[in-house]
Write an enzyme that holds these catalytic residues in place. Structure first.
Site, mmCIF file in Angstrom:
data_model
loop_
_atom_site.group_PDB
_atom_site.id
_atom_site.type_symbol
_atom_site.label_atom_id
_atom_site.label_comp_id
_atom_site.label_asym_id
_atom_site.label_seq_id
_atom_site.Cartn_x
_atom_site.Cartn_y
_atom_site.Cartn_z
ATOM 1 N N ASP A 170 63.982 70.995 59.552
ATOM 2 C CA ASP A 170 65.202 71.204 58.776
ATOM 3 C C ASP A 170 64.926 70.836 57.319
ATOM 4 O O ASP A 170 63.962 70.131 57.013
ATOM 5 C CB ASP A 170 66.350 70.346 59.321
ATOM 6 C CG ASP A 170 67.644 70.610 58.558
ATOM 7 O OD1 ASP A 170 67.973 71.790 58.337
ATOM 8 O OD2 ASP A 170 68.315 69.651 58.150
ATOM 9 N N SER A 171 65.815 71.293 56.446
ATOM 10 C CA SER A 171 65.688 70.945 55.030
ATOM 11 C C SER A 171 65.951 69.457 54.798
ATOM 12 O O SER A 171 65.560 68.923 53.761
ATOM 13 C CB SER A 171 66.679 71.779 54.214
ATOM 14 O OG SER A 171 67.985 71.604 54.730
ATOM 15 N N TYR A 186 68.331 73.322 50.551
ATOM 16 C CA TYR A 186 67.719 74.648 50.477
ATOM 17 C C TYR A 186 68.783 75.728 50.222
ATOM 18 O O TYR A 186 68.462 76.817 49.758
ATOM 19 C CB TYR A 186 67.041 74.990 51.807
ATOM 20 C CG TYR A 186 65.693 74.338 52.067
ATOM 21 C CD1 TYR A 186 65.227 73.256 51.324
ATOM 22 C CD2 TYR A 186 64.885 74.834 53.097
ATOM 23 C CE1 TYR A 186 64.001 72.686 51.611
ATOM 24 C CE2 TYR A 186 63.645 74.269 53.379
ATOM 25 C CZ TYR A 186 63.206 73.192 52.636
ATOM 26 O OH TYR A 186 61.996 72.624 52.909
ATOM 27 N N GLY A 187 70.017 75.402 50.592
ATOM 28 C CA GLY A 187 71.075 76.416 50.612
ATOM 29 C C GLY A 187 71.464 76.986 49.267
ATOM 30 O O GLY A 187 72.217 77.953 49.194
ATOM 31 N N CYS A 222 67.405 74.640 60.677
ATOM 32 C CA CYS A 222 68.065 74.982 59.417
ATOM 33 C C CYS A 222 68.462 76.460 59.413
ATOM 34 O O CYS A 222 67.616 77.344 59.574
ATOM 35 C CB CYS A 222 67.102 74.697 58.267
ATOM 36 S SG CYS A 222 67.793 75.029 56.659
ATOM 37 N N ASN A 223 69.751 76.698 59.217
ATOM 38 C CA ASN A 223 70.227 78.090 59.177
ATOM 39 C C ASN A 223 69.657 78.836 57.987
ATOM 40 O O ASN A 223 69.315 80.012 58.084
ATOM 41 C CB ASN A 223 71.749 78.104 59.094
ATOM 42 C CG ASN A 223 72.404 77.806 60.415
ATOM 43 O OD1 ASN A 223 72.804 78.716 61.113
ATOM 44 N ND2 ASN A 223 72.485 76.541 60.769
ATOM 45 N N GLU A 239 77.484 64.503 54.288
ATOM 46 C CA GLU A 239 76.472 63.491 53.936
ATOM 47 C C GLU A 239 77.107 62.227 53.374
ATOM 48 O O GLU A 239 76.485 61.170 53.336
ATOM 49 C CB GLU A 239 75.414 64.085 52.996
ATOM 50 C CG GLU A 239 74.638 65.159 53.731
ATOM 51 C CD GLU A 239 73.212 65.346 53.269
ATOM 52 O OE1 GLU A 239 72.778 64.680 52.341
ATOM 53 O OE2 GLU A 239 72.533 66.191 53.896
ATOM 54 N N CYS A 252 75.504 76.334 59.670
ATOM 55 C CA CYS A 252 74.839 75.331 58.834
ATOM 56 C C CYS A 252 74.731 74.059 59.669
ATOM 57 O O CYS A 252 75.675 73.720 60.401
ATOM 58 C CB CYS A 252 75.680 75.070 57.576
ATOM 59 S SG CYS A 252 75.040 73.714 56.575
ATOM 60 N N THR A 253 73.598 73.389 59.540
ATOM 61 C CA THR A 253 73.335 72.211 60.373
ATOM 62 C C THR A 253 74.439 71.156 60.317
ATOM 63 O O THR A 253 74.675 70.448 61.291
ATOM 64 C CB THR A 253 72.036 71.536 59.879
ATOM 65 O OG1 THR A 253 72.073 71.476 58.453
ATOM 66 C CG2 THR A 253 70.820 72.280 60.351
ATOM 67 N N HIS A 254 75.084 71.024 59.148
ATOM 68 C CA HIS A 254 76.043 69.929 58.972
ATOM 69 C C HIS A 254 77.420 70.218 59.581
ATOM 70 O O HIS A 254 78.196 69.302 59.794
ATOM 71 C CB HIS A 254 76.244 69.653 57.480
ATOM 72 C CG HIS A 254 75.047 69.075 56.802
ATOM 73 N ND1 HIS A 254 73.832 69.717 56.766
ATOM 74 C CD2 HIS A 254 74.882 67.914 56.128
ATOM 75 C CE1 HIS A 254 72.967 68.970 56.094
ATOM 76 N NE2 HIS A 254 73.580 67.873 55.696
HETATM 77 N N1 DGL Z 1 70.102 72.708 56.667
HETATM 78 C C1 DGL Z 1 70.834 73.611 55.816
HETATM 79 C C2 DGL Z 1 71.364 74.770 56.662
HETATM 80 O O1 DGL Z 1 71.529 74.667 57.859
HETATM 81 C C3 DGL Z 1 71.944 72.923 55.074
HETATM 82 C C4 DGL Z 1 71.491 71.969 53.989
HETATM 83 C C5 DGL Z 1 70.734 72.670 52.872
HETATM 84 O O2 DGL Z 1 71.349 73.385 52.063
HETATM 85 O O3 DGL Z 1 69.521 72.487 52.814
HETATM 86 O O4 DGL Z 1 71.595 75.832 56.127
#
Ligand code: DGL
Length: 248
Positions: free
Chosen positions: A7-8, A39-40, A70-71, A150, A180-182
């Site tokens: 994941d990011s 990363y988004g 990570c999506n 977060e 998205c993971t969160h």
């Molecule tokens: N892990 C990213 C996702 O699932 C979210 C956090 C990011 O922007 O890196 O898209």
């Protein structure tokens, strides 16, 4: 099976939580690119470059499989990761699309896709859903939810104001892809906002379902070996892992 989860940052721990609940793997090696998150908001080439570097990191471990939690990475860099990886690479977008199709038998169901700016701009979910004849789609980039989660905010006035801001033009969907993971961490608040009848598609649950279709799991592992790595401040990531995954 020994797997890597990429994941990011910390968000992919929501996917690890699902993997642990289903006891599928003997060993899980997690890598969060905490030095370069988020990363988004980055562009395609940067996301691909970072994702290939993650594959290089995982080459130290002789993995059987890499799960991309990570999506944003799943939307942009899966093919490139597969080209570089010595093992299969499975992403959450494909899994989420299949889970949506399994849960929503009617092709005219309205599906709301939520994700980072990059994920929504990629149209990865929309393209794959349209291939399965889902045409009634809404998509919304809701990147602020990442920072809110977060900050350990899962409900209350800040989240309510953010919902009002993002969802003012959104019509009530039949299902929401938490792309998205969160976002699973605010699923209760989303459910309350949109109504109990709205189906929520969670990447972690979706990937478990997808993996169970792809591989024959004959054993359960109730005490898998877990290792957490991060490109910056791994202690902070391990602290979050302890809390979110309720580890001893
Ligand atoms: N892990 C990213 C996702 O699932 C979210 C956090 C990011 O922007 O890196 O898209």
């Amino acid at each position: 099976m020994k797997i890597g989860v990429f994941d990011s940052g910390i968000g992919g721990l929501t996917v690890v939580k699902s993997l642990l609940e289903h006891q599928l793997f003997e060993q899980i090696i997690y890598f969060g690119d905490t030095a370069r998150v988020p990363y988004g908001i980055k562009d395609k080439n940067t996301i691909i470059r970072y994702a290939i570097e993650a594959v290089e990191f995982f080459k130290n471990f002789e993995l059987d499989l890499i799960v991309v939690a990570c999506n944003t990475v799943s939307a942009y860099a899966l093919e490139e990761m597969r080209e570089h990886a010595p093992c299969p690479v499975i992403g959450v977008v494909e899994a989420g699309v299949l889970a949506t199709s399994n849960k929503m038998p009617h092709k005219d169901s309205n599906i709301l896709i939520l994700g980072t700016k990059a994920t929504i701009n990629s149209k990865a979910y929309e393209t794959q859903l349209r291939k399965l004849s889902f045409d009634n789609l809404q998509a919304k980039a809701t990147g602020l939810f990442v920072s809110i989660v977060e900050e350990d905010i899962y409900n209350g006035s800040i989240l309510d104001a953010t919902f009002a801001h993002y969802f003012k033009d959104i019509k009530k969907p039949d299902a929401i892809i938490l792309g998205c993971t969160h976002f699973p961490l605010i699923s209760d608040a989303l459910q309350e906002y949109f109504g109990e009848d709205v189906v929520l598609i969670h990447s972690g649950e979706a990937i478990v379902e997808h993996l169970e279709q792809l591989f024959a799991f004959s054993k359960k592992y109730d005490d898998p070996k877990l290792e957490f790595f991060a490109s910056e401040n791994p202690e902070a990531l391990r602290g979050v892992a302890k809390r979110w995954l309720a580890l001893r």
